[in-house]
Design an enzyme around this catalytic site. Structure first.
Site, mmCIF file in Angstrom:
data_model
loop_
_atom_site.group_PDB
_atom_site.id
_atom_site.type_symbol
_atom_site.label_atom_id
_atom_site.label_comp_id
_atom_site.label_asym_id
_atom_site.label_seq_id
_atom_site.Cartn_x
_atom_site.Cartn_y
_atom_site.Cartn_z
ATOM 1 N N HIS A 128 36.732 23.072 1.501
ATOM 2 C CA HIS A 128 36.483 22.209 3.212
ATOM 3 C C HIS A 128 34.999 23.130 2.913
ATOM 4 O O HIS A 128 33.933 22.578 3.819
ATOM 5 C CB HIS A 128 37.358 23.022 3.949
ATOM 6 C CG HIS A 128 37.192 24.815 4.288
ATOM 7 N ND1 HIS A 128 37.961 25.253 3.904
ATOM 8 C CD2 HIS A 128 36.331 25.429 4.799
ATOM 9 C CE1 HIS A 128 38.035 26.600 4.243
ATOM 10 N NE2 HIS A 128 36.807 26.825 4.973
ATOM 11 N N ASP A 158 43.279 24.109 -0.948
ATOM 12 C CA ASP A 158 41.616 23.938 -0.828
ATOM 13 C C ASP A 158 40.991 24.813 -1.495
ATOM 14 O O ASP A 158 40.013 25.590 -1.275
ATOM 15 C CB ASP A 158 41.441 25.187 0.996
ATOM 16 C CG ASP A 158 40.148 25.085 1.468
ATOM 17 O OD1 ASP A 158 39.238 23.962 1.541
ATOM 18 O OD2 ASP A 158 40.362 25.750 2.155
ATOM 19 N N GLY A 228 31.870 31.885 6.990
ATOM 20 C CA GLY A 228 30.856 31.847 5.505
ATOM 21 C C GLY A 228 31.697 32.620 4.763
ATOM 22 O O GLY A 228 30.470 33.090 3.804
ATOM 23 N N ASN A 229 32.564 33.380 5.002
ATOM 24 C CA ASN A 229 33.122 34.083 3.636
ATOM 25 C C ASN A 229 33.861 33.372 3.437
ATOM 26 O O ASN A 229 34.660 33.562 1.766
ATOM 27 C CB ASN A 229 34.094 35.048 4.261
ATOM 28 C CG ASN A 229 33.286 36.448 4.030
ATOM 29 O OD1 ASN A 229 32.904 36.846 5.872
ATOM 30 N ND2 ASN A 229 33.029 37.065 3.578
ATOM 31 N N SER A 230 33.917 32.142 3.657
ATOM 32 C CA SER A 230 35.316 31.295 2.501
ATOM 33 C C SER A 230 35.064 30.711 1.829
ATOM 34 O O SER A 230 33.699 30.344 1.202
ATOM 35 C CB SER A 230 34.850 29.569 3.904
ATOM 36 O OG SER A 230 35.830 29.840 4.759
ATOM 37 N N GLY A 286 59.768 13.107 -4.569
ATOM 38 C CA GLY A 286 59.516 10.889 -3.830
ATOM 39 C C GLY A 286 60.730 11.431 -2.965
ATOM 40 O O GLY A 286 61.984 10.047 -2.359
ATOM 41 N N GLN A 288 61.398 13.221 1.551
ATOM 42 C CA GLN A 288 61.555 13.933 3.189
ATOM 43 C C GLN A 288 61.965 15.151 2.735
ATOM 44 O O GLN A 288 63.612 14.751 2.510
ATOM 45 C CB GLN A 288 61.212 13.214 3.639
ATOM 46 C CG GLN A 288 60.695 12.244 4.314
ATOM 47 C CD GLN A 288 60.222 11.223 5.167
ATOM 48 O OE1 GLN A 288 61.305 11.455 6.308
ATOM 49 N NE2 GLN A 288 60.322 9.618 5.154
#
Length: 490
Positions: A128, A158, A228-230, A286, A288
């Protein structure tokens, strides 16, 4: 001789006075006085050897004296600055960077953190932070600026891998083992654009699911991290990276001592694949699936609410081809117990497409093994919304559940099998268990239903069998799930 005796007597009087003073200290305070140096000088906590400890006066050591570790690893930590098209969100989606109009140029600016993992300029950060970036620039600890390119990203965890051209960059390693709750942790990053900021704390918890994605398995830390640490690293006392700082819980926007890190073992595996292919491929069943509640466990014949309940097996998917059916409960993969859907997703996601897996499932009260070959996880598809608006008559038993249902074949706008929920009593049992207008009831207790009579008779049969709840399979908003409806109201 007299002088010597006098000196000794004076010392004795002073010692007696000191002991008298100490005797007035409370037990708690005295314990703190005695125990604090022990905690501060623990060799394992600070990585000291016996000789170094003996050579250092006790008063010089303080908790959190990580100067040596920080001096060694800090040069590998970088600040990451990105420019994005003005139509995109800023880096960290407004959480770890501040938007900048760029002087009216339509450029958005965001900031994050990262760290070098090799001497030739490969560095880790968050997806991100660099998502949709037109330009990525990094600043090293000594103030040098470099352009960087994005090698690969993985939105599901992420994580992102970036590359700076050059050589001999200071770099750090991932830890080989996960930290224990209570271990020291040191976070270094670029909060609010203040590069090279160091904070410390402990590991507060592990295995956190914060709803960020299907593979949530965060380490929780209380070392303060902020916007800002991300993408920055969290180190153990050996100077190894135990996690990638990724998210914070913050009602105010600032640190409240609850931060979340992607574990090093996850980051290490994902980054290796990003370096090799630029993207991550994962095994795919495949299906749910959903969490099993205690009510559902009773309906399924489980002693504990553990496992992953299959809501739907996608046609022509690996699971469906192997014979997995809705209502099956996956209790193990290759002999390893599965406690919940998250564990199943993580287990399968770590396996390579094309590899073999054996699912242990509970079906109709009996365990069986199903062998299959994993597919490749496709791109996410948005669900289609199912809506129905109609009225109709319904037998009194369904009214006791607070439901108004009608055959799907007779409701405008649907061509489904089953029964459409056309209305619910907001105070009824059905509403309290998550049913709403537009849901389609596909089956009850594993039996397909097409009219109100079938629905009522299936409920009565389950109650005669001694069941306290009926497991009802629902299609809602393009997804399928199970709901346990209490039979004492049916």
């Amino acid at each position: 001789m007299a002088r010597s005796v006098k000196t000794k007597n004076s010392r004795a009087r002073r010692l007696t006075a000191a002991l008298a003073a100490l005797s007035s200290v409370s037990v708690l305070s005295l314990a703190a006085i005695v125990m604090e140096p022990v905690a501060l000088h623990h060799p394992n906590a600070l990585g000291w050897n016996a000789a170094a400890q003996a050579a250092t006066p006790p008063a010089a050591a303080e908790p959190g004296d990580f100067a040596g570790i920080v001096a060694r690893v800090k040069p590998a930590v970088i600040s990451v600055r990105v420019e994005l098209d003005g139509t995109q969100q800023t880096a960290d989606d407004g959480q770890d960077g501040s938007p900048d109009s760029g002087g009216g140029s339509g450029v958005m600016i965001g900031q994050g953190s990262g760290f070098f993992i090799s001497a030739d300029g490969y560095a880790v950060t968050n997806n991100h932070v660099v998502d949709h970036a037109k330009l990525v620039e990094v600043t090293t600890n000594d103030g040098q600026n470099y352009s960087a390119k994005v090698v690969g990203t993985d939105p599901k965890t992420d994580l992102a891998l970036i590359k700076v051209e050059g050589s001999d960059f200071p770099h750090v390693n991932f830890a080989d083992e996960r930290p224990r709750v209570g271990n020291w942790v040191i976070a270094i990053g670029n909060p609010y654009g203040l590069g090279g900021t160091v904070t410390a704390g402990i590991v507060s918890a592990e295995g956190r699911d914060i709803g960020a994605g299907p593979y949530d398995d965060f380490i929780q830390i209380d070392a303060p991290i902020n916007r800002g640490n991300s993408g920055g690293p969290a180190f153990d006392v050996n100077g190894d990276v135990i996690g990638v700082n990724t998210a914070i819980f913050s009602p105010s926007g600032g640190s409240v001592g609850i931060g979340f890190d992607i574990p090093a073992d996850t980051a290490k595996a994902v980054i290796a694949e990003l370096k090799d292919k630029g993207h991550v491929t994962r095994g795919w069943l495949g299906i749910q699936q959903q969490q099993i509640t205690p009510d559902m466990a009773d309906s399924l014949g489980l002693k504990q609410a553990k496992g992953a309940l299959i809501d739907e097996a996608e046609p022509n998917g690996p699971a469906a081809k192997a014979g997995v059916k809705p209502g099956d409960v996956v209790t193990a993969v290759d002999g390893t117990a599965i406690n919940d859907p998250r564990e199943l997703a993580q287990k399968i996601g770590k396996m390579a497409p094309g590899s073999s897996a054996t699912l242990t499932v509970l079906r109709d009260g009996a365990m069986q093994d199903i062998s299959l070959t994993l597919g490749t996880m496709p791109a996410d598809r948005p669900p289609e919304v199912v809506a129905a608006n109609d009225s109709g008559s319904v037998p009194p038993n369904e009214q006791n559940l607070g439901l108004l249902i009608a055959p799907a074949s007779k409701v405008a706008g649907t061509d489904q099998k089953g029964m459409v929920v056309v209305a619910v009593d907001p105070n009824g049992e059905a509403a309290q268990h998550g049913l709403s207008a537009g849901d389609i009831i596909l089956d009850v207790g594993g039996k397909a239903v097409s009219n109100a009579r079938d629905f009522r008779q299936d409920l009565m049969s389950l109650r005669k069998e001694g069941k306290s709840a009926a497991l009802v399979r629902i299609q809602s908003g393009g997804t399928t799930r199970f709901v346990a409806l209490p039979l004492d109201h049916a």
